[in-house]
Design a protein around this motif. Structure first.
Motif, PDB file in Angstrom:
ATOM      1  N   ASP A   1      53.958  64.267  35.829  1.00 33.92           N
ATOM      2  CA  ASP A   1      53.192  63.606  36.861  1.00 33.92           C
ATOM      3  C   ASP A   1      52.724  62.243  36.178  1.00 33.92           C
ATOM      4  OD1 ASP A   1      50.981  64.745  34.939  1.00 33.92           O
ATOM      5  OD2 ASP A   1      49.549  63.991  36.486  1.00 33.92           O
ATOM      6  N   CYS A   2      52.880  62.194  34.764  1.00 32.94           N
ATOM      7  CA  CYS A   2      52.491  60.932  34.141  1.00 32.94           C
ATOM      8  C   CYS A   2      53.489  60.193  33.783  1.00 32.94           C
ATOM      9  CB  CYS A   2      51.593  61.617  32.954  1.00 32.94           C
ATOM     10  SG  CYS A   2      52.672  62.011  31.829  1.00 32.94           S
ATOM     11  N   TYR A   3      54.789  60.506  34.147  1.00 35.85           N
ATOM     12  CA  TYR A   3      55.839  59.531  33.659  1.00 35.85           C
ATOM     13  C   TYR A   3      56.289  58.322  34.833  1.00 35.85           C
ATOM     14  CZ  TYR A   3      57.494  63.289  30.608  1.00 35.85           C
ATOM     15  OH  TYR A   3      57.559  64.187  29.675  1.00 35.85           O
TER      16      TYR A   3
ATOM     17  N   PHE B   1      53.904  56.026  32.437  1.00 31.36           N
ATOM     18  CA  PHE B   1      52.783  55.093  32.423  1.00 31.36           C
ATOM     19  C   PHE B   1      52.911  54.074  31.688  1.00 31.36           C
ATOM     20  CE2 PHE B   1      51.222  58.403  29.447  1.00 31.36           C
ATOM     21  CZ  PHE B   1      50.642  57.761  28.670  1.00 31.36           C
TER      22      PHE B   1
ATOM     23  N   ARG C   1      49.863  53.192  34.897  1.00 31.05           N
ATOM     24  CA  ARG C   1      50.064  54.513  35.307  1.00 31.05           C
ATOM     25  C   ARG C   1      51.034  55.124  35.327  1.00 31.05           C
ATOM     26  NH1 ARG C   1      44.731  55.902  36.790  1.00 31.05           N
ATOM     27  NH2 ARG C   1      43.199  54.077  37.022  1.00 31.05           N
ATOM     28  N   GLY C   2      51.156  56.399  35.721  1.00 31.61           N
ATOM     29  CA  GLY C   2      52.380  57.358  35.734  1.00 31.61           C
ATOM     30  C   GLY C   2      52.800  57.310  37.306  1.00 31.61           C
TER      31      GLY C   2
ATOM     32  N   CYS D   1      48.556  64.901  31.250  1.00 33.35           N
ATOM     33  CA  CYS D   1      48.494  63.781  30.379  1.00 33.35           C
ATOM     34  C   CYS D   1      48.470  62.284  30.946  1.00 33.35           C
ATOM     35  CB  CYS D   1      49.803  63.842  29.531  1.00 33.35           C
ATOM     36  SG  CYS D   1      49.806  64.528  27.881  1.00 33.35           S
ATOM     37  N   GLU D   2      48.099  62.125  32.282  1.00 28.33           N
ATOM     38  CA  GLU D   2      48.108  60.930  33.142  1.00 28.33           C
ATOM     39  C   GLU D   2      46.629  60.171  32.635  1.00 28.33           C
ATOM     40  OE1 GLU D   2      48.525  57.944  36.098  1.00 28.33           O
ATOM     41  OE2 GLU D   2      49.762  59.171  34.742  1.00 28.33           O
TER      42      GLU D   2
ATOM     43  N   PHE E   1      45.041  56.187  27.271  1.00 27.46           N
ATOM     44  CA  PHE E   1      45.881  57.235  26.787  1.00 27.46           C
ATOM     45  C   PHE E   1      45.934  57.108  25.238  1.00 27.46           C
ATOM     46  CE2 PHE E   1      49.557  59.042  24.694  1.00 27.46           C
ATOM     47  CZ  PHE E   1      49.579  60.460  25.127  1.00 27.46           C
TER      48      PHE E   1
ATOM     49  N   THR F   1      42.432  61.504  29.179  1.00 26.10           N
ATOM     50  CA  THR F   1      43.724  61.847  30.179  1.00 26.10           C
ATOM     51  C   THR F   1      43.103  62.782  30.988  1.00 26.10           C
ATOM     52  OG1 THR F   1      44.616  63.283  28.784  1.00 26.10           O
ATOM     53  CG2 THR F   1      45.442  60.995  28.371  1.00 26.10           C
ATOM     54  N   THR F   2      43.738  63.044  32.290  1.00 23.77           N
ATOM     55  CA  THR F   2      43.555  64.238  32.892  1.00 23.77           C
ATOM     56  C   THR F   2      43.766  65.459  32.058  1.00 23.77           C
ATOM     57  OG1 THR F   2      45.883  64.064  33.765  1.00 23.77           O
ATOM     58  CG2 THR F   2      44.306  63.115  35.205  1.00 23.77           C
TER      59      THR F   2
ATOM     60  N   HIS G   1      50.923  69.988  29.912  1.00 28.62           N
ATOM     61  CA  HIS G   1      51.432  68.962  29.080  1.00 28.62           C
ATOM     62  C   HIS G   1      50.845  68.731  27.802  1.00 28.62           C
ATOM     63  CE1 HIS G   1      53.779  64.849  29.970  1.00 28.62           C
ATOM     64  NE2 HIS G   1      53.842  65.321  28.757  1.00 28.62           N
TER      65      HIS G   1
END
Length: 334
Positions: free
Chosen positions: A60-62, A64, A71-72, A101-102, A109, A113-114, A143
């Motif tokens: 989900d974070c790709y 960022f 942000r991702g 990891c978002e 980051f 992160t979340t 993650h």
């Protein structure tokens, strides 16, 4: 209707409709939607499936760090558009994505992160399903560890998604082994699905003891000898290795081996690797991937490729069966 992933461990490529069996290798979709536009991403995805690949790995974070927004969320929609443009493709591939990891805000980051709270895990799973236009995540990764969330809550979040049929299986990335084993025990006690995957960094070269992945702040981001022993004793647990080719360091002079690998063993292993590759008439990268995919326990690479040529090397590497004497030479250099 999507086909389901197995309850335990990675699915092998020969479970899908292919003419040539391929050991498990995931195509890393990390930079789809940022460095790679739809056309480039679709070409890589098409070629991967055509070559017998099954698993696609995203998060989900790709990515960022590669987007101006900080942000991702760019990779998963690309996969959704590709699946929508390829009727029937969902039945041929397995989707793995991640949560945890978002950045909470651009630039936060790795400090903020979340995490892995149950409500957030469920929310991100639904978000990922919507982005990709699918009704099931085949493998859902934590993650990285979240020590601020009680581990029973983490287990309830992921295990509940499996029980609901939203997720096929789940596992840990960048997490201490003792935490994964404790989570497995908690899952058994609760009657929930246990984590059946570990995704960590691994390659033929190994860093010095106590070296940490400072770039990504993943203290427990490595497959160690203890992890290998754990996987060998627990066949239901699949090992996945990210960065198996160390960003091109095995082939390119402009991609030096990281400082954390600066020890006598590295020079010794590189010399043996080069000799084995020359004897077999293949690249060093192919030998590394063959060594991973054909070892005991098997370690399935996550290949982040940027070109069709790199993809060809990756697929050739996991198909390569090392002669016993070549594997013995590679292992002896350790």
């Amino acid at each position: 209707m999507t086909t389901t992933a197995p309850a335990t461990g990675p699915r092998t490529s020969d479970d899908a409709t292919t003419s040539t069996p391929v050991p498990p290798i995931a195509l890393g979709a990390m930079l789809f939607g940022t460095r790679h536009d739809d056309a480039e991403s679709f070409d890589l995805l098409d070629a991967y499936v055509e070559a017998g690949g099954v698993w696609i790995d995203t998060a989900d974070c790709y990515a960022f760090w590669a987007d101006d927004s900080g942000r991702g969320g760019q990779s998963e929609p690309v996969l959704g558009r590709w699946l929508a443009a390829r009727p029937g493709m969902r039945d041929r591939v397995r989707i793995a994505t991640k949560v945890g990891c978002e950045p909470l805000w651009p630039g936060s980051f790795p400090e903020r992160t979340t995490g892995l709270g149950a409500d957030l895990v469920r929310s991100v799973a639904r978000q990922s399903l919507d982005r990709m236009g699918i009704d099931r995540i085949d493998l859902f990764w934590a993650h990285r560890d979240d020590r601020s969330t009680p581990l029973p809550e983490v287990v309830d979040g992921f295990g509940g998604l499996v029980a609901d049929g939203v997720v096929g299986a789940w596992g840990f990335s960048n997490t201490a082994l003792w935490r994964a084993e404790r989570a497995a025990g908690l899952a058994r006690a609760r009657g929930l699905a246990e984590p059946t995957g570990l995704q960590l960094r691994y390659s033929y070269l190994q860093p010095r003891p106590m070296v940490r992945d400072h770039e990504h702040d993943h203290r427990f981001g490595w497959i160690t000898d203890e992890v290998l022993d754990y996987a060998e004793a627990n066949p239901a647990v699949g090992l996945w290795a990210y960065s198996p080719l160390m960003s091109g360091a095995y082939e390119r002079a402009d991609r030096p081996v990281p400082e954390g690998f600066d020890h006598p063993g590295t020079a010794r292993r590189l010399a043996v690797l080069a000799a084995v590759a020359a004897d077999l008439g293949v690249s060093r990268s192919e030998v590394v991937l063959a060594w991973l995919a054909g070892g005991t326990p098997r370690v399935s690479p996550v290949a982040g490729v940027s070109s069709l040529a790199q993809l060809g090397t990756a697929m050739a590497g996991v198909r390569l069966v090392l002669p016993p004497e070549a594997r013995e030479r590679l292992d002896a250099a350790w």
